[in-house]
Motif scaffolding. Structure first.
Motif, PDB file in Angstrom:
ATOM      1  N   VAL A  72       0.884  -1.176   0.000  1.00 24.95           N
ATOM      2  CA  VAL A  72       0.000   0.000   0.000  1.00 24.95           C
ATOM      3  C   VAL A  72       0.918   1.222   0.000  1.00 24.95           C
ATOM      4  CG1 VAL A  72      -1.776   1.294   1.231  1.00 24.95           C
ATOM      5  CG2 VAL A  72      -1.793  -1.207   1.288  1.00 24.95           C
ATOM      6  N   ASP A  73       0.795   2.040  -1.002  1.00 21.90           N
ATOM      7  CA  ASP A  73       1.676   3.211  -1.097  1.00 21.90           C
ATOM      8  C   ASP A  73       1.106   4.385  -0.323  1.00 21.90           C
ATOM      9  OD1 ASP A  73       3.467   1.872  -2.678  1.00 21.90           O
ATOM     10  OD2 ASP A  73       2.523   2.500  -4.564  1.00 21.90           O
ATOM     11  N   SER A  74       1.993   5.254   0.092  1.00 21.38           N
ATOM     12  CA  SER A  74       1.596   6.468   0.811  1.00 21.38           C
ATOM     13  C   SER A  74       2.063   7.667   0.000  1.00 21.38           C
ATOM     14  CB  SER A  74       2.255   6.458   2.194  1.00 21.38           C
ATOM     15  OG  SER A  74       1.885   7.596   2.906  1.00 21.38           O
ATOM     16  N   TRP A  75       1.155   8.578  -0.301  1.00 29.28           N
ATOM     17  CA  TRP A  75       1.465   9.707  -1.177  1.00 29.28           C
ATOM     18  C   TRP A  75       1.177  11.039  -0.485  1.00 29.28           C
ATOM     19  CZ3 TRP A  75       4.107   9.194  -5.556  1.00 29.28           C
ATOM     20  CH2 TRP A  75       4.152   7.931  -6.159  1.00 29.28           C
ATOM     21  N   PHE A  76       1.774  12.100  -1.050  1.00 28.30           N
ATOM     22  CA  PHE A  76       1.516  13.487  -0.630  1.00 28.30           C
ATOM     23  C   PHE A  76       1.888  13.749   0.824  1.00 28.30           C
ATOM     24  CE2 PHE A  76      -1.967  12.108  -3.571  1.00 28.30           C
ATOM     25  CZ  PHE A  76      -1.332  12.533  -4.726  1.00 28.30           C
ATOM     26  N   PRO A  77       3.128  13.457   1.178  1.00 27.22           N
ATOM     27  CA  PRO A  77       3.514  13.653   2.595  1.00 27.22           C
ATOM     28  C   PRO A  77       3.695  15.123   2.956  1.00 27.22           C
ATOM     29  CG  PRO A  77       5.400  12.957   1.302  1.00 27.22           C
ATOM     30  CD  PRO A  77       4.221  12.915   0.369  1.00 27.22           C
ATOM     31  N   LEU A  78       3.349  15.444   4.197  1.00 28.64           N
ATOM     32  CA  LEU A  78       3.609  16.755   4.786  1.00 28.64           C
ATOM     33  C   LEU A  78       5.079  16.784   5.211  1.00 28.64           C
ATOM     34  CD1 LEU A  78       2.552  19.421   6.116  1.00 28.64           C
ATOM     35  CD2 LEU A  78       2.147  18.035   8.169  1.00 28.64           C
ATOM     36  N   ALA A  79       5.784  17.891   4.885  1.00 33.79           N
ATOM     37  CA  ALA A  79       7.219  17.976   5.194  1.00 33.79           C
ATOM     38  C   ALA A  79       7.437  18.740   6.501  1.00 33.79           C
ATOM     39  CB  ALA A  79       7.955  18.664   4.050  1.00 33.79           C
ATOM     40  N   ILE A  80       7.814  18.023   7.537  1.00 37.82           N
ATOM     41  CA  ILE A  80       8.161  18.625   8.834  1.00 37.82           C
ATOM     42  C   ILE A  80       9.666  18.448   9.029  1.00 37.82           C
ATOM     43  CG2 ILE A  80       7.765  18.606  11.329  1.00 37.82           C
ATOM     44  CD1 ILE A  80       5.241  19.234   9.792  1.00 37.82           C
TER      45      ILE A  80
END
Ligand SMILES: [Fe+2]
Length: 241
Positions: free
Chosen positions: A3-11
Protein backbone atom coordinates in the motif's frame (compact mmCIF):
# COMPACT_ATOMS: atom_id res chain seq x y z
CA UNK A 1 0.19 -6.56 -0.40
CA UNK A 2 1.86 -3.19 -0.90
CA UNK A 3 0.00 0.00 0.00
CA UNK A 4 1.68 3.21 -1.10
CA UNK A 5 1.60 6.47 0.81
CA UNK A 6 1.47 9.71 -1.18
CA UNK A 7 1.52 13.49 -0.63
CA UNK A 8 3.51 13.65 2.59
CA UNK A 9 3.61 16.76 4.79
CA UNK A 10 7.22 17.98 5.19
CA UNK A 11 8.16 18.62 8.83
CA UNK A 12 11.84 19.56 9.16
CA UNK A 13 13.84 19.47 12.38
CA UNK A 14 17.43 19.88 13.42
CA UNK A 15 19.15 19.88 16.82
CA UNK A 16 21.37 22.96 16.75
CA UNK A 17 24.95 22.22 17.81
CA UNK A 18 25.52 25.49 19.71
CA UNK A 19 22.26 25.33 21.62
CA UNK A 20 23.76 24.61 25.03
CA UNK A 21 25.96 27.68 24.94
CA UNK A 22 23.33 29.99 23.41
CA UNK A 23 20.19 29.02 25.30
CA UNK A 24 20.90 30.60 28.71
CA UNK A 25 21.17 34.11 27.22
CA UNK A 26 18.10 33.54 25.04
CA UNK A 27 16.11 32.37 28.05
CA UNK A 28 17.14 35.40 30.07
CA UNK A 29 16.18 37.76 27.23
CA UNK A 30 12.77 36.13 26.79
CA UNK A 31 11.90 36.19 30.48
CA UNK A 32 12.94 39.85 30.58
CA UNK A 33 10.67 40.62 27.63
CA UNK A 34 7.79 38.75 29.24
CA UNK A 35 8.28 40.62 32.52
CA UNK A 36 8.27 43.96 30.67
CA UNK A 37 4.62 43.48 29.70
CA UNK A 38 2.20 44.33 32.48
CA UNK A 39 -1.17 43.41 31.01
CA UNK A 40 -2.02 39.79 30.31
CA UNK A 41 -4.21 39.41 27.22
CA UNK A 42 -5.08 35.73 27.19
CA UNK A 43 -6.65 33.15 29.47
CA UNK A 44 -4.62 31.70 32.34
CA UNK A 45 -4.67 28.21 30.80
CA UNK A 46 -3.10 29.56 27.60
CA UNK A 47 0.63 29.97 27.29
CA UNK A 48 2.00 33.54 27.24
CA UNK A 49 2.64 34.34 23.57
CA UNK A 50 4.65 37.42 22.65
CA UNK A 51 2.59 38.13 19.55
CA UNK A 52 -0.49 38.83 21.69
CA UNK A 53 1.51 41.08 24.00
CA UNK A 54 3.37 43.35 21.59
CA UNK A 55 6.56 41.27 21.61
CA UNK A 56 6.60 40.12 18.00
CA UNK A 57 9.81 41.52 16.53
CA UNK A 58 12.55 39.62 18.32
CA UNK A 59 14.12 38.99 14.88
CA UNK A 60 15.21 42.66 15.05
CA UNK A 61 16.63 42.26 18.58
CA UNK A 62 20.41 41.69 18.65
CA UNK A 63 20.04 39.20 21.48
CA UNK A 64 18.36 36.83 19.00
CA UNK A 65 20.82 37.25 16.12
CA UNK A 66 22.37 33.76 16.51
CA UNK A 67 18.93 32.19 16.33
CA UNK A 68 17.90 34.31 13.34
CA UNK A 69 20.96 33.12 11.42
CA UNK A 70 20.11 29.51 12.27
CA UNK A 71 16.53 29.95 11.10
CA UNK A 72 17.70 31.49 7.84
CA UNK A 73 20.16 28.66 7.14
CA UNK A 74 17.71 25.88 7.91
CA UNK A 75 14.76 27.42 6.09
CA UNK A 76 16.95 27.51 2.98
CA UNK A 77 17.69 23.79 3.45
CA UNK A 78 13.97 23.14 3.91
CA UNK A 79 13.17 24.91 0.65
CA UNK A 80 15.84 22.91 -1.15
CA UNK A 81 14.23 19.71 0.15
CA UNK A 82 10.92 20.98 -1.24
CA UNK A 83 12.58 21.49 -4.61
CA UNK A 84 12.34 25.28 -4.70
CA UNK A 85 14.63 27.17 -7.10
CA UNK A 86 16.26 29.57 -4.64
CA UNK A 87 17.32 31.95 -7.40
CA UNK A 88 13.64 32.77 -8.01
CA UNK A 89 12.63 33.73 -4.49
CA UNK A 90 13.35 36.15 -1.67
CA UNK A 91 12.72 35.34 1.95
CA UNK A 92 11.66 37.60 4.80
CA UNK A 93 11.18 37.03 8.50
CA UNK A 94 7.86 38.74 9.01
CA UNK A 95 7.37 38.19 12.73
CA UNK A 96 9.11 36.37 15.55
CA UNK A 97 7.89 36.02 19.11
CA UNK A 98 8.60 34.05 22.26
CA UNK A 99 6.15 31.60 23.82
CA UNK A 100 6.27 30.85 27.53
CA UNK A 101 4.21 27.91 28.73
CA UNK A 102 3.97 27.23 32.45
CA UNK A 103 2.29 24.42 34.40
CA UNK A 104 -1.02 23.36 32.79
CA UNK A 105 -0.83 25.85 29.94
CA UNK A 106 -1.28 25.12 26.23
CA UNK A 107 -1.53 26.83 22.85
CA UNK A 108 -4.83 26.26 21.05
CA UNK A 109 -4.98 24.91 17.52
CA UNK A 110 -4.31 27.56 14.89
CA UNK A 111 -2.39 28.29 11.72
CA UNK A 112 -0.30 31.27 10.65
CA UNK A 113 -2.36 32.76 7.87
CA UNK A 114 -0.12 35.71 7.05
CA UNK A 115 3.02 33.67 6.41
CA UNK A 116 4.26 30.80 4.26
CA UNK A 117 6.88 29.04 6.37
CA UNK A 118 6.87 28.82 10.17
CA UNK A 119 9.59 27.74 12.55
CA UNK A 120 9.85 27.10 16.25
CA UNK A 121 12.97 26.80 18.37
CA UNK A 122 12.99 25.29 21.85
CA UNK A 123 15.04 27.41 24.23
CA UNK A 124 14.16 25.67 27.48
CA UNK A 125 12.21 22.44 27.89
CA UNK A 126 11.58 20.63 31.17
CA UNK A 127 11.88 16.87 30.65
CA UNK A 128 13.25 17.50 27.16
CA UNK A 129 11.89 14.96 24.68
CA UNK A 130 8.91 14.04 26.87
CA UNK A 131 5.30 14.65 25.85
CA UNK A 132 4.69 15.77 29.46
CA UNK A 133 6.13 19.18 28.64
CA UNK A 134 3.69 19.87 25.79
CA UNK A 135 3.89 18.45 22.26
CA UNK A 136 3.70 20.35 19.02
CA UNK A 137 0.61 18.75 17.50
CA UNK A 138 -0.01 18.92 13.76
CA UNK A 139 -3.63 18.36 12.74
CA UNK A 140 -4.43 16.55 9.51
CA UNK A 141 -7.10 18.58 7.76
CA UNK A 142 -6.78 16.75 4.43
CA UNK A 143 -7.92 13.37 5.87
CA UNK A 144 -7.43 11.71 2.54
CA UNK A 145 -8.34 8.26 3.80
CA UNK A 146 -11.37 9.29 5.83
CA UNK A 147 -13.81 7.27 3.78
CA UNK A 148 -16.88 8.89 5.30
CA UNK A 149 -16.78 12.38 6.84
CA UNK A 150 -16.42 12.17 10.59
CA UNK A 151 -15.47 8.51 10.58
CA UNK A 152 -13.08 8.01 13.45
CA UNK A 153 -14.35 10.90 15.51
CA UNK A 154 -14.57 10.16 19.19
CA UNK A 155 -18.36 9.82 18.87
CA UNK A 156 -18.37 7.02 16.29
CA UNK A 157 -15.99 4.47 17.78
CA UNK A 158 -15.73 2.93 14.30
CA UNK A 159 -11.96 2.98 13.96
CA UNK A 160 -10.60 -0.18 15.61
CA UNK A 161 -6.92 0.62 15.20
CA UNK A 162 -4.86 3.75 14.61
CA UNK A 163 -2.46 3.28 11.73
CA UNK A 164 -0.32 5.65 9.61
CA UNK A 165 -3.26 5.75 7.17
CA UNK A 166 -5.90 7.04 9.56
CA UNK A 167 -4.07 9.07 12.21
CA UNK A 168 -5.52 12.55 12.49
CA UNK A 169 -2.62 14.23 14.25
CA UNK A 170 1.14 14.00 14.60
CA UNK A 171 2.73 14.82 17.95
CA UNK A 172 6.28 16.09 18.37
CA UNK A 173 7.54 16.25 21.96
CA UNK A 174 9.71 19.37 22.37
CA UNK A 175 13.46 18.85 22.49
CA UNK A 176 15.63 21.59 23.98
CA UNK A 177 17.87 23.06 21.29
CA UNK A 178 15.76 21.76 18.41
CA UNK A 179 14.55 23.90 15.50
CA UNK A 180 11.43 22.78 13.63
CA UNK A 181 10.15 24.11 10.29
CA UNK A 182 6.75 23.51 8.69
CA UNK A 183 4.26 25.09 6.27
CA UNK A 184 2.51 28.03 7.95
CA UNK A 185 -0.91 26.94 6.75
CA UNK A 186 -0.62 23.57 8.51
CA UNK A 187 -2.90 23.71 11.56
CA UNK A 188 -1.14 23.01 14.82
CA UNK A 189 -1.25 23.60 18.54
CA UNK A 190 0.75 22.82 21.66
CA UNK A 191 -0.57 20.36 24.23
CA UNK A 192 -0.54 21.09 27.96
CA UNK A 193 2.70 21.50 29.84
CA UNK A 194 2.12 19.02 32.66
CA UNK A 195 5.48 19.69 34.29
CA UNK A 196 6.05 22.22 37.04
CA UNK A 197 8.72 24.06 35.08
CA UNK A 198 8.59 26.67 32.37
CA UNK A 199 8.71 25.68 28.69
CA UNK A 200 10.12 28.42 26.46
CA UNK A 201 10.25 28.60 22.68
CA UNK A 202 10.54 31.18 19.90
CA UNK A 203 8.26 31.16 16.86
CA UNK A 204 9.08 32.62 13.45
CA UNK A 205 6.86 33.50 10.50
CA UNK A 206 8.60 33.69 7.14
CA UNK A 207 7.29 35.02 3.86
CA UNK A 208 8.32 33.89 0.43
CA UNK A 209 8.22 36.45 -2.36
CA UNK A 210 9.38 36.48 -5.96
CA UNK A 211 12.91 37.70 -6.44
CA UNK A 212 13.19 41.07 -8.16
CA UNK A 213 13.37 40.71 -11.92
CA UNK A 214 11.67 37.32 -11.92
CA UNK A 215 10.57 35.84 -15.19
CA UNK A 216 7.08 36.52 -16.50
CA UNK A 217 4.46 34.44 -14.76
CA UNK A 218 6.20 34.18 -11.40
CA UNK A 219 4.43 37.20 -9.97
CA UNK A 220 1.07 35.53 -10.50
CA UNK A 221 1.94 32.90 -7.91
CA UNK A 222 4.40 34.63 -5.63
CA UNK A 223 3.98 38.04 -4.05
CA UNK A 224 6.13 40.55 -5.96
CA UNK A 225 9.08 41.86 -3.93
CA UNK A 226 7.96 44.53 -1.43
CA UNK A 227 10.66 46.88 -2.75
CA UNK A 228 8.53 47.21 -5.91
CA UNK A 229 5.34 48.11 -4.05
CA UNK A 230 3.99 51.62 -3.83
CA UNK A 231 2.18 52.62 -0.70
CA UNK A 232 -1.01 54.75 -0.99
CA UNK A 233 -0.13 58.37 -0.33
CA UNK A 234 -3.51 58.95 1.27
CA UNK A 235 -6.31 56.78 2.60
CA UNK A 236 -9.81 58.25 2.73
CA UNK A 237 -8.43 61.75 2.28
CA UNK A 238 -5.90 61.34 5.08
CA UNK A 239 -2.26 61.56 4.10
CA UNK A 240 -0.37 58.46 5.19
CA UNK A 241 2.62 59.14 7.44
FE1 LIG B 1 1.80 28.44 15.84
Amino acid sequence: MPVDSWFPLAIYYEDLPDATTQNPALLAAILELEASVQERRNFPEMAWTGDLHGIHQVHLDDRFSWLVRQVEAHVVKYLQILGIDLSKVDLYIQRAWPVVSRHQQEVGVHCHNTAHISAVYYVSVPLSGSDESGCLAFIDDARQNELSPGLGSENTDVVAEWTPFNQDQALYPPVEGRLMIFPSRQRHGVTFNHTDDVRVSVSFDIVLTAAAGSAAGVYEFLTPPPALWRRFTSIGGTETP
